[in-house]
Design an enzyme around this catalytic site. Sequence first.
Site, PDB file in Angstrom:
ATOM      1  N   GLU A 129      -5.157   0.429 -10.644  1.00  0.00           N
ATOM      2  CA  GLU A 129      -5.700  -0.582 -11.562  1.00  0.00           C
ATOM      3  C   GLU A 129      -7.233  -0.551 -11.555  1.00  0.00           C
ATOM      4  OE1 GLU A 129      -3.199  -3.850  -9.770  1.00  0.00           O
ATOM      5  OE2 GLU A 129      -2.948  -4.314 -11.900  1.00  0.00           O
ATOM      6  N   GLU A 179       4.981  -1.559  -6.842  1.00  0.00           N
ATOM      7  CA  GLU A 179       5.168  -3.013  -6.846  1.00  0.00           C
ATOM      8  C   GLU A 179       6.648  -3.407  -6.814  1.00  0.00           C
ATOM      9  OE1 GLU A 179       2.892  -1.397  -8.547  1.00  0.00           O
ATOM     10  OE2 GLU A 179       1.000  -2.466  -8.320  1.00  0.00           O
TER      11      GLU A 179
HETATM   12  C1  1HE Z   1      -2.344  -1.043   4.338  1.00  0.00           C
HETATM   13  C2  1HE Z   1      -2.089  -0.745   2.978  1.00  0.00           C
HETATM   14  C3  1HE Z   1      -2.059  -1.822   2.054  1.00  0.00           C
HETATM   15  C4  1HE Z   1      -2.061   1.102   4.108  1.00  0.00           C
HETATM   16  N1  1HE Z   1      -2.273  -3.059   2.526  1.00  0.00           N
HETATM   17  N2  1HE Z   1      -2.546  -2.299   4.738  1.00  0.00           N
HETATM   18  N3  1HE Z   1       0.248  -0.617  -1.971  1.00  0.00           N
HETATM   19  C5  1HE Z   1       1.251   0.074  -1.403  1.00  0.00           C
HETATM   20  O1  1HE Z   1       2.401  -0.311  -1.452  1.00  0.00           O
HETATM   21  C6  1HE Z   1       0.857   1.306  -0.635  1.00  0.00           C
HETATM   22  C7  1HE Z   1       1.106   1.088   0.847  1.00  0.00           C
HETATM   23  N4  1HE Z   1       0.557   2.181   1.636  1.00  0.00           N
HETATM   24  C8  1HE Z   1       1.173   3.385   1.785  1.00  0.00           C
HETATM   25  O2  1HE Z   1       2.178   3.676   1.161  1.00  0.00           O
HETATM   26  C9  1HE Z   1       0.550   4.349   2.731  1.00  0.00           C
HETATM   27  O3  1HE Z   1      -0.223   3.596   3.685  1.00  0.00           O
HETATM   28  C10 1HE Z   1      -0.381   5.394   2.063  1.00  0.00           C
HETATM   29  C11 1HE Z   1       0.469   6.386   1.261  1.00  0.00           C
HETATM   30  C12 1HE Z   1      -1.424   4.759   1.172  1.00  0.00           C
HETATM   31  C13 1HE Z   1      -1.160   6.182   3.161  1.00  0.00           C
HETATM   32  O4  1HE Z   1      -0.239   6.688   4.127  1.00  0.00           O
HETATM   33  P1  1HE Z   1      -0.787   7.164   5.544  1.00  0.00           P
HETATM   34  O5  1HE Z   1       0.392   7.740   6.322  1.00  0.00           O
HETATM   35  O6  1HE Z   1      -1.993   8.006   5.387  1.00  0.00           O
HETATM   36  O7  1HE Z   1      -1.316   5.807   6.287  1.00  0.00           O
HETATM   37  P2  1HE Z   1      -0.480   4.644   6.968  1.00  0.00           P
HETATM   38  O8  1HE Z   1      -0.207   4.985   8.419  1.00  0.00           O
HETATM   39  O9  1HE Z   1       0.677   4.215   6.169  1.00  0.00           O
HETATM   40  O10 1HE Z   1      -1.538   3.446   6.905  1.00  0.00           O
HETATM   41  C14 1HE Z   1      -2.688   3.366   7.729  1.00  0.00           C
HETATM   42  C15 1HE Z   1      -2.996   1.906   7.951  1.00  0.00           C
HETATM   43  O11 1HE Z   1      -3.367   1.325   6.714  1.00  0.00           O
HETATM   44  C16 1HE Z   1      -1.790   1.120   8.439  1.00  0.00           C
HETATM   45  O12 1HE Z   1      -2.268   0.057   9.267  1.00  0.00           O
HETATM   46  P3  1HE Z   1      -2.188   0.156  10.888  1.00  0.00           P
HETATM   47  O13 1HE Z   1      -2.797  -1.132  11.340  1.00  0.00           O
HETATM   48  O14 1HE Z   1      -0.728   0.317  11.207  1.00  0.00           O
HETATM   49  O15 1HE Z   1      -3.000   1.374  11.258  1.00  0.00           O
HETATM   50  C17 1HE Z   1      -1.229   0.528   7.169  1.00  0.00           C
HETATM   51  O16 1HE Z   1      -0.489  -0.661   7.388  1.00  0.00           O
HETATM   52  C18 1HE Z   1      -2.521   0.217   6.425  1.00  0.00           C
HETATM   53  N5  1HE Z   1      -2.315   0.106   4.989  1.00  0.00           N
HETATM   54  N6  1HE Z   1      -1.914   0.587   2.865  1.00  0.00           N
HETATM   55  C19 1HE Z   1      -2.505  -3.273   3.826  1.00  0.00           C
HETATM   56  N7  1HE Z   1      -1.854  -1.635   0.737  1.00  0.00           N
HETATM   57  C20 1HE Z   1      -3.580  -6.927  -7.669  1.00  0.00           C
HETATM   58  S1  1HE Z   1      -1.956  -6.571  -7.583  1.00  0.00           S
HETATM   59  C21 1HE Z   1      -1.824  -4.948  -6.979  1.00  0.00           C
HETATM   60  C22 1HE Z   1      -0.481  -4.711  -6.423  1.00  0.00           C
HETATM   61  C23 1HE Z   1      -0.473  -3.533  -5.529  1.00  0.00           C
HETATM   62  O17 1HE Z   1      -1.480  -2.954  -5.213  1.00  0.00           O
HETATM   63  S2  1HE Z   1       1.059  -3.072  -4.957  1.00  0.00           S
HETATM   64  C24 1HE Z   1       0.763  -1.590  -4.085  1.00  0.00           C
HETATM   65  C25 1HE Z   1       0.399  -1.870  -2.652  1.00  0.00           C
END
Ligand code: 1HE
Length: 264
Positions: A115, A135
């Site tokens: 977005e 989402e």
């Molecule tokens: C996060 C977030 C996040 C990572 N909010 N903390 N977005 C999503 O649904 C995408 C969610 N994220 C993922 O699918 C993956 O993290 C990734 C593909 C982006 C990257 O994967 P990877 O293996 O490189 O990293 P990871 O181990 O999953 O994440 C590293 C850290 O970042 C981990 O935290 P940690 O404390 O365990 O190290 C994750 O929890 C954190 N992290 N993404 C919070 N999004 C205005 S409305 C918009 C609506 C949306 O955006 S919906 C889509 C949300």
Amino acid sequence: MTDDQTTDLVTYRLDGEVAIIALNRPEKRNAISDRVVERLNEAVLRATAEAKAGVIHGHGAHFCAGLDLSEHAEKPLFDAVKGSRRWHVIFDHIERGSIPFVSALTGATVGGGFELAASTHVRVADRSAFFALPEGSRGIFVGGGGSVRIARLIGPARMGDMMLTGRVLNADAMERWGGVTYVVGEGQALAKAVEVARRMAENAEFTNYAIINALPRIADMSSEDGLFTESMVSALATMTDDAKDRLRAFLEKRAAKVVAPGGD
Ligand code: 1HE
């Protein structure tokens, strides 16, 4: 080059006439929290005041993993509405401000990250970039303007497909869908985005302003209203000193010609 607005969450520097803004939370894949979006806003407003074009990218391997889900999970309903409306205001400062922005997309360009990219005027992806709207699987909905901007970029049917199925597209597929207009080799997105922004910064400022403000509004109008508005904006642009100087320069053979593409 200045570096004086760098915060822990968003970095800012001015490189000539181009402001380079970056999400700086790589350990959380540049997920956008309430604080991140406010820092982004400050950087965008500063860029609008002092630069002629801007670039937005992400530090680390990923552009942006979207909304910070840990923060969002705790929000009462009305706070979630106000949060979404705040994203709308801030992304509108990008889309309909007074300078054009280019986004440099790498790795995850997901949910709110897509977005954010959709609020910029030109999108450059490198071959590491991947696009998704998860989402549906998270039980939420786009809230950063995607239902308007992403739907207009790639079409509501393709956006619905991404949201319903959770499919993930690579950079070449997203280019075919119209979601990005430049695809470059891995590691080259920022350099290409800066090159594109420098080129845009050479344009007449009023024309850039008209492009980013008139085109999306005309897209919302009927054909008849759009054509009328186009004539008004076109005549106004011609009245600027910049247009007079640039047109004279061309007629006196002092300005660059349009050159046929070299095949790249
Ligand atoms: C996060 C977030 C996040 C990572 N909010 N903390 N977005 C999503 O649904 C995408 C969610 N994220 C993922 O699918 C993956 O993290 C990734 C593909 C982006 C990257 O994967 P990877 O293996 O490189 O990293 P990871 O181990 O999953 O994440 C590293 C850290 O970042 C981990 O935290 P940690 O404390 O365990 O190290 C994750 O929890 C954190 N992290 N993404 C919070 N999004 C205005 S409305 C918009 C609506 C949306 O955006 S919906 C889509 C949300």
